[in-house]
Design a protein around this motif. Structure first.
Motif, PDB file in Angstrom:
ATOM      1  N   ASN A  62       2.337  -9.440  -8.669  1.00  0.00           N
ATOM      2  CA  ASN A  62       1.110  -9.042  -9.172  1.00  0.00           C
ATOM      3  C   ASN A  62       0.048  -9.177  -8.089  1.00  0.00           C
ATOM      4  OD1 ASN A  62       2.088  -8.041 -11.527  1.00  0.00           O
ATOM      5  ND2 ASN A  62       2.258 -10.236 -12.409  1.00  0.00           N
ATOM      6  N   LEU A  63       0.125 -10.279  -7.327  1.00  0.00           N
ATOM      7  CA  LEU A  63      -0.874 -10.456  -6.404  1.00  0.00           C
ATOM      8  C   LEU A  63      -0.772  -9.470  -5.297  1.00  0.00           C
ATOM      9  CD1 LEU A  63      -2.885 -12.602  -5.928  1.00  0.00           C
ATOM     10  CD2 LEU A  63      -1.356 -14.046  -4.374  1.00  0.00           C
ATOM     11  N   SER A  64       0.227  -9.106  -4.850  1.00  0.00           N
ATOM     12  CA  SER A  64       0.398  -7.889  -4.011  1.00  0.00           C
ATOM     13  C   SER A  64      -0.304  -6.673  -4.677  1.00  0.00           C
ATOM     14  CB  SER A  64       1.860  -7.537  -3.754  1.00  0.00           C
ATOM     15  OG  SER A  64       2.578  -8.646  -3.250  1.00  0.00           O
ATOM     16  N   VAL A  65      -0.138  -6.306  -5.677  1.00  0.00           N
ATOM     17  CA  VAL A  65      -0.696  -5.147  -6.199  1.00  0.00           C
ATOM     18  C   VAL A  65      -2.376  -5.112  -6.115  1.00  0.00           C
ATOM     19  CG1 VAL A  65      -0.979  -3.690  -8.373  1.00  0.00           C
ATOM     20  CG2 VAL A  65       1.290  -4.465  -7.718  1.00  0.00           C
ATOM     21  N   ALA A  66      -2.541  -6.418  -6.302  1.00  0.00           N
ATOM     22  CA  ALA A  66      -4.073  -6.809  -6.400  1.00  0.00           C
ATOM     23  C   ALA A  66      -4.675  -6.502  -5.116  1.00  0.00           C
ATOM     24  CB  ALA A  66      -4.262  -8.295  -6.900  1.00  0.00           C
ATOM     25  N   GLY A  71      -7.670  -3.577  -1.067  1.00  0.00           N
ATOM     26  CA  GLY A  71      -7.361  -2.986   0.341  1.00  0.00           C
ATOM     27  C   GLY A  71      -7.749  -1.650   0.285  1.00  0.00           C
ATOM     28  N   LEU A  72      -7.343  -0.589  -0.870  1.00  0.00           N
ATOM     29  CA  LEU A  72      -7.537   0.757  -1.052  1.00  0.00           C
ATOM     30  C   LEU A  72      -9.017   1.025  -1.352  1.00  0.00           C
ATOM     31  CD1 LEU A  72      -4.304   1.986  -2.902  1.00  0.00           C
ATOM     32  CD2 LEU A  72      -5.220   2.350  -0.355  1.00  0.00           C
ATOM     33  N   GLN A  73      -9.717   0.034  -2.103  1.00  0.00           N
ATOM     34  CA  GLN A  73     -11.112   0.156  -2.682  1.00  0.00           C
ATOM     35  C   GLN A  73     -12.226  -0.373  -1.895  1.00  0.00           C
ATOM     36  OE1 GLN A  73     -12.155   1.730  -5.193  1.00  0.00           O
ATOM     37  NE2 GLN A  73     -10.327   2.904  -5.504  1.00  0.00           N
ATOM     38  N   TYR A  74     -12.023  -1.607  -1.425  1.00  0.00           N
ATOM     39  CA  TYR A  74     -13.271  -2.286  -1.029  1.00  0.00           C
ATOM     40  C   TYR A  74     -13.686  -2.226   0.531  1.00  0.00           C
ATOM     41  CZ  TYR A  74     -13.733  -3.177  -5.971  1.00  0.00           C
ATOM     42  OH  TYR A  74     -14.196  -3.079  -7.282  1.00  0.00           O
ATOM     43  N   PRO A  75     -12.756  -2.203   1.327  1.00  0.00           N
ATOM     44  CA  PRO A  75     -13.262  -1.946   2.800  1.00  0.00           C
ATOM     45  C   PRO A  75     -13.464  -0.431   2.784  1.00  0.00           C
ATOM     46  CG  PRO A  75     -11.183  -2.966   2.779  1.00  0.00           C
ATOM     47  CD  PRO A  75     -11.369  -2.536   1.450  1.00  0.00           C
ATOM     48  N   ALA A  76     -14.945  -0.280   2.716  1.00  0.00           N
ATOM     49  CA  ALA A  76     -15.273   1.093   2.564  1.00  0.00           C
ATOM     50  C   ALA A  76     -14.898   2.104   3.845  1.00  0.00           C
ATOM     51  CB  ALA A  76     -16.869   1.489   2.124  1.00  0.00           C
ATOM     52  N   GLY A  77     -15.028   1.318   4.999  1.00  0.00           N
ATOM     53  CA  GLY A  77     -14.471   2.155   6.359  1.00  0.00           C
ATOM     54  C   GLY A  77     -13.133   2.644   6.432  1.00  0.00           C
ATOM     55  N   VAL A  78     -12.371   1.726   5.684  1.00  0.00           N
ATOM     56  CA  VAL A  78     -10.598   2.017   5.726  1.00  0.00           C
ATOM     57  C   VAL A  78     -10.505   2.907   4.664  1.00  0.00           C
ATOM     58  CG1 VAL A  78      -8.409   1.027   5.104  1.00  0.00           C
ATOM     59  CG2 VAL A  78     -10.088  -0.248   6.528  1.00  0.00           C
ATOM     60  N   ARG A  79     -11.204   2.854   3.441  1.00  0.00           N
ATOM     61  CA  ARG A  79     -11.037   3.952   2.461  1.00  0.00           C
ATOM     62  C   ARG A  79     -11.336   5.148   2.783  1.00  0.00           C
ATOM     63  NH1 ARG A  79     -14.709   2.170  -1.882  1.00  0.00           N
ATOM     64  NH2 ARG A  79     -16.041   3.334  -0.873  1.00  0.00           N
ATOM     65  N   GLY A 100      -0.165   8.910   6.348  1.00  0.00           N
ATOM     66  CA  GLY A 100       1.089   8.310   5.758  1.00  0.00           C
ATOM     67  C   GLY A 100       1.376   6.998   6.397  1.00  0.00           C
ATOM     68  N   ILE A 101       1.078   7.111   7.751  1.00  0.00           N
ATOM     69  CA  ILE A 101       1.277   5.787   8.235  1.00  0.00           C
ATOM     70  C   ILE A 101       0.235   4.666   7.822  1.00  0.00           C
ATOM     71  CG2 ILE A 101       1.172   4.656  10.970  1.00  0.00           C
ATOM     72  CD1 ILE A 101       2.317   7.025  12.020  1.00  0.00           C
ATOM     73  N   CYS A 102      -0.928   4.957   7.915  1.00  0.00           N
ATOM     74  CA  CYS A 102      -2.106   4.083   7.391  1.00  0.00           C
ATOM     75  C   CYS A 102      -1.724   3.490   6.031  1.00  0.00           C
ATOM     76  CB  CYS A 102      -3.212   4.819   7.591  1.00  0.00           C
ATOM     77  SG  CYS A 102      -3.972   4.956   8.970  1.00  0.00           S
ATOM     78  N   ILE A 103      -1.253   4.637   5.017  1.00  0.00           N
ATOM     79  CA  ILE A 103      -1.033   3.986   3.819  1.00  0.00           C
ATOM     80  C   ILE A 103       0.254   3.242   3.757  1.00  0.00           C
ATOM     81  CG2 ILE A 103      -0.238   4.869   1.324  1.00  0.00           C
ATOM     82  CD1 ILE A 103      -2.125   7.449   1.876  1.00  0.00           C
ATOM     83  N   CYS A 104       1.417   3.561   4.499  1.00  0.00           N
ATOM     84  CA  CYS A 104       2.519   2.346   4.397  1.00  0.00           C
ATOM     85  C   CYS A 104       2.217   1.231   5.080  1.00  0.00           C
ATOM     86  CB  CYS A 104       3.617   3.277   5.415  1.00  0.00           C
ATOM     87  SG  CYS A 104       4.384   4.427   4.610  1.00  0.00           S
ATOM     88  N   ALA A 105       1.223   1.152   6.112  1.00  0.00           N
ATOM     89  CA  ALA A 105       0.962  -0.208   6.560  1.00  0.00           C
ATOM     90  C   ALA A 105       0.024  -0.746   5.591  1.00  0.00           C
ATOM     91  CB  ALA A 105      -0.213   0.097   7.666  1.00  0.00           C
ATOM     92  N   MET A 106      -0.877  -0.260   4.772  1.00  0.00           N
ATOM     93  CA  MET A 106      -1.595  -1.000   3.951  1.00  0.00           C
ATOM     94  C   MET A 106      -0.870  -1.610   2.681  1.00  0.00           C
ATOM     95  SD  MET A 106      -4.787   1.729   3.695  1.00  0.00           S
ATOM     96  CE  MET A 106      -5.765   0.701   2.578  1.00  0.00           C
ATOM     97  N   ILE A 107       0.377  -0.621   2.303  1.00  0.00           N
ATOM     98  CA  ILE A 107       1.158  -1.236   1.261  1.00  0.00           C
ATOM     99  C   ILE A 107       2.003  -2.409   1.824  1.00  0.00           C
ATOM    100  CG2 ILE A 107       3.118  -0.769  -0.063  1.00  0.00           C
ATOM    101  CD1 ILE A 107       2.040   2.024  -0.146  1.00  0.00           C
ATOM    102  N   THR A 108       2.559  -2.304   3.021  1.00  0.00           N
ATOM    103  CA  THR A 108       3.443  -3.391   3.851  1.00  0.00           C
ATOM    104  C   THR A 108       2.591  -4.762   3.634  1.00  0.00           C
ATOM    105  OG1 THR A 108       4.641  -1.811   4.999  1.00  0.00           O
ATOM    106  CG2 THR A 108       4.781  -4.102   5.631  1.00  0.00           C
ATOM    107  N   CYS A 113       1.309 -10.109   2.414  1.00  0.00           N
ATOM    108  CA  CYS A 113       0.479 -11.017   2.878  1.00  0.00           C
ATOM    109  C   CYS A 113       0.460 -12.332   1.473  1.00  0.00           C
ATOM    110  CB  CYS A 113      -0.989 -10.383   2.473  1.00  0.00           C
ATOM    111  SG  CYS A 113      -2.483 -11.414   2.829  1.00  0.00           S
ATOM    112  N   PRO A 114       0.666 -12.074   0.210  1.00  0.00           N
ATOM    113  CA  PRO A 114       0.902 -13.092  -0.688  1.00  0.00           C
ATOM    114  C   PRO A 114       2.101 -13.954  -0.419  1.00  0.00           C
ATOM    115  CG  PRO A 114       0.276 -11.221  -1.869  1.00  0.00           C
ATOM    116  CD  PRO A 114       0.529 -10.783  -0.463  1.00  0.00           C
ATOM    117  N   ILE A 115       3.143 -13.251   0.171  1.00  0.00           N
ATOM    118  CA  ILE A 115       4.358 -13.968   0.581  1.00  0.00           C
ATOM    119  C   ILE A 115       4.173 -14.773   1.581  1.00  0.00           C
ATOM    120  CG2 ILE A 115       6.821 -13.665   1.231  1.00  0.00           C
ATOM    121  CD1 ILE A 115       6.829 -11.078  -0.602  1.00  0.00           C
ATOM    122  N   TRP A 116       3.607 -14.252   2.549  1.00  0.00           N
ATOM    123  CA  TRP A 116       3.136 -15.292   3.846  1.00  0.00           C
ATOM    124  C   TRP A 116       2.239 -16.290   3.578  1.00  0.00           C
ATOM    125  CZ3 TRP A 116       1.637 -10.091   6.816  1.00  0.00           C
ATOM    126  CH2 TRP A 116       2.724  -9.574   7.321  1.00  0.00           C
TER     127      TRP A 116
END
Length: 147
Positions: A62-66, A71-79, A100-108, A113-116
Protein backbone atom coordinates in the motif's frame (compact mmCIF):
# COMPACT_ATOMS: atom_id res chain seq x y z
CA UNK A 1 -2.91 0.61 9.58
CA UNK A 2 -0.49 -2.25 9.00
CA UNK A 3 1.36 -1.52 12.21
CA UNK A 4 -1.93 -1.50 14.13
CA UNK A 5 -2.88 -4.84 12.58
CA UNK A 6 0.57 -6.19 13.50
CA UNK A 7 0.11 -5.26 17.16
CA UNK A 8 -3.51 -6.47 17.16
CA UNK A 9 -2.36 -9.83 15.80
CA UNK A 10 0.38 -10.15 18.43
CA UNK A 11 -1.92 -9.15 21.28
CA UNK A 12 -4.61 -11.52 20.06
CA UNK A 13 -2.10 -14.36 19.97
CA UNK A 14 -0.95 -13.55 23.52
CA UNK A 15 -4.54 -13.28 24.76
CA UNK A 16 -5.44 -16.59 23.12
CA UNK A 17 -2.49 -18.38 24.72
CA UNK A 18 -3.31 -16.78 28.09
CA UNK A 19 -7.05 -17.40 28.23
CA UNK A 20 -7.51 -20.64 26.29
CA UNK A 21 -6.37 -23.40 28.60
CA UNK A 22 -6.89 -27.05 27.65
CA UNK A 23 -8.89 -29.37 29.92
CA UNK A 24 -5.75 -30.66 31.62
CA UNK A 25 -5.01 -27.13 32.91
CA UNK A 26 -1.56 -26.87 31.34
CA UNK A 27 -1.17 -23.63 29.35
CA UNK A 28 -0.50 -23.96 25.63
CA UNK A 29 2.70 -21.91 25.96
CA UNK A 30 4.57 -20.68 28.99
CA UNK A 31 4.76 -16.99 28.07
CA UNK A 32 7.33 -16.18 30.74
CA UNK A 33 9.70 -18.78 29.34
CA UNK A 34 8.91 -17.79 25.76
CA UNK A 35 9.81 -14.13 26.32
CA UNK A 36 12.95 -15.10 28.26
CA UNK A 37 14.02 -17.44 25.45
CA UNK A 38 13.32 -14.80 22.80
CA UNK A 39 15.61 -12.38 24.61
CA UNK A 40 18.31 -14.99 25.24
CA UNK A 41 18.35 -16.71 21.83
CA UNK A 42 16.32 -14.69 19.30
CA UNK A 43 17.68 -16.76 16.41
CA UNK A 44 15.65 -19.73 17.62
CA UNK A 45 12.43 -17.76 17.12
CA UNK A 46 12.98 -16.34 13.65
CA UNK A 47 9.89 -18.26 12.51
CA UNK A 48 7.74 -16.31 14.96
CA UNK A 49 9.19 -12.96 13.89
CA UNK A 50 8.69 -13.80 10.21
CA UNK A 51 5.11 -14.84 10.88
CA UNK A 52 4.29 -11.63 12.70
CA UNK A 53 6.24 -9.32 10.36
CA UNK A 54 4.55 -10.89 7.32
CA UNK A 55 1.49 -8.87 8.31
CA UNK A 56 3.46 -5.77 7.30
CA UNK A 57 3.82 -6.93 3.67
CA UNK A 58 0.41 -5.55 2.61
CA UNK A 59 1.37 -2.29 4.31
CA UNK A 60 4.52 -2.11 2.21
CA UNK A 61 2.50 -2.72 -0.94
CA UNK A 62 0.00 0.00 0.00
CA UNK A 63 2.90 2.34 0.73
CA UNK A 64 4.29 1.55 -2.73
CA UNK A 65 0.99 2.53 -4.34
CA UNK A 66 1.00 5.76 -2.33
CA UNK A 67 4.56 6.57 -3.46
CA UNK A 68 3.60 5.86 -7.07
CA UNK A 69 0.55 8.10 -6.78
CA UNK A 70 2.62 10.91 -5.30
CA UNK A 71 5.28 10.40 -7.95
CA UNK A 72 2.73 10.66 -10.74
CA UNK A 73 0.93 13.68 -9.27
CA UNK A 74 3.09 16.08 -7.36
CA UNK A 75 6.46 16.63 -8.99
CA UNK A 76 4.85 18.80 -11.68
CA UNK A 77 7.96 18.71 -13.88
CA UNK A 78 8.01 14.91 -14.00
CA UNK A 79 4.23 14.68 -14.45
CA UNK A 80 4.23 17.20 -17.31
CA UNK A 81 7.26 15.57 -18.94
CA UNK A 82 5.64 12.13 -18.95
CA UNK A 83 2.28 13.54 -20.06
CA UNK A 84 3.95 15.32 -22.98
CA UNK A 85 5.75 12.14 -23.95
CA UNK A 86 2.47 10.23 -23.87
CA UNK A 87 0.80 12.82 -26.09
CA UNK A 88 3.69 12.79 -28.57
CA UNK A 89 3.80 8.98 -28.47
CA UNK A 90 0.96 8.74 -30.98
CA UNK A 91 3.12 10.33 -33.63
CA UNK A 92 6.64 9.32 -32.56
CA UNK A 93 7.88 5.86 -31.78
CA UNK A 94 10.81 7.31 -29.85
CA UNK A 95 8.51 9.36 -27.57
CA UNK A 96 6.33 6.30 -26.96
CA UNK A 97 9.37 4.24 -25.98
CA UNK A 98 10.72 6.98 -23.72
CA UNK A 99 7.34 7.45 -22.01
CA UNK A 100 7.13 3.72 -21.41
CA UNK A 101 10.62 3.70 -19.91
CA UNK A 102 9.77 6.67 -17.64
CA UNK A 103 6.56 5.08 -16.41
CA UNK A 104 8.29 1.74 -15.79
CA UNK A 105 11.07 3.52 -13.86
CA UNK A 106 8.51 5.36 -11.74
CA UNK A 107 6.66 2.14 -10.96
CA UNK A 108 9.90 0.31 -10.12
CA UNK A 109 11.06 3.08 -7.80
CA UNK A 110 7.64 3.26 -6.15
CA UNK A 111 7.57 -0.49 -5.51
CA UNK A 112 11.11 -0.74 -4.19
CA UNK A 113 11.43 2.52 -2.24
CA UNK A 114 9.35 1.39 0.80
CA UNK A 115 11.07 -2.00 0.78
CA UNK A 116 14.52 -0.36 0.76
CA UNK A 117 13.53 1.97 3.59
CA UNK A 118 12.06 -0.92 5.65
CA UNK A 119 15.18 -3.02 5.08
CA UNK A 120 17.47 -0.12 5.98
CA UNK A 121 15.61 0.54 9.23
CA UNK A 122 15.56 -3.13 10.24
CA UNK A 123 19.22 -3.76 9.44
CA UNK A 124 20.66 -0.56 10.91
CA UNK A 125 18.84 -0.26 14.21
CA UNK A 126 20.81 -3.14 15.81
CA UNK A 127 17.70 -4.82 17.20
CA UNK A 128 16.18 -1.74 18.85
CA UNK A 129 12.87 -2.09 17.02
CA UNK A 130 12.64 -5.82 17.70
CA UNK A 131 13.44 -5.26 21.38
CA UNK A 132 10.85 -2.49 21.64
CA UNK A 133 8.20 -4.68 20.02
CA UNK A 134 9.12 -7.57 22.29
CA UNK A 135 8.90 -5.27 25.33
CA UNK A 136 5.45 -4.05 24.19
CA UNK A 137 4.11 -7.56 23.78
CA UNK A 138 5.61 -8.63 27.09
CA UNK A 139 3.99 -5.63 28.81
CA UNK A 140 0.64 -6.59 27.28
CA UNK A 141 1.04 -10.20 28.46
CA UNK A 142 1.85 -8.91 31.96
CA UNK A 143 -1.17 -6.55 31.90
CA UNK A 144 -3.63 -9.35 31.13
CA UNK A 145 -2.05 -11.78 33.59
CA UNK A 146 -0.27 -14.02 31.09
CA UNK A 147 3.04 -13.55 32.87
Amino acid sequence: GGIAIFFALGCTLIAFVTFVVPADGVPLVDLTQLFADMRRAPGDYIWLMVTLFSTLIPTLLNLSVAVLTLGLQYPAGVRNFVADLLERGEHSGQAALLSGICICAMITIALWCPIWIFTFVITHDHGAIVNAVLWGFEAFAWAIGGI
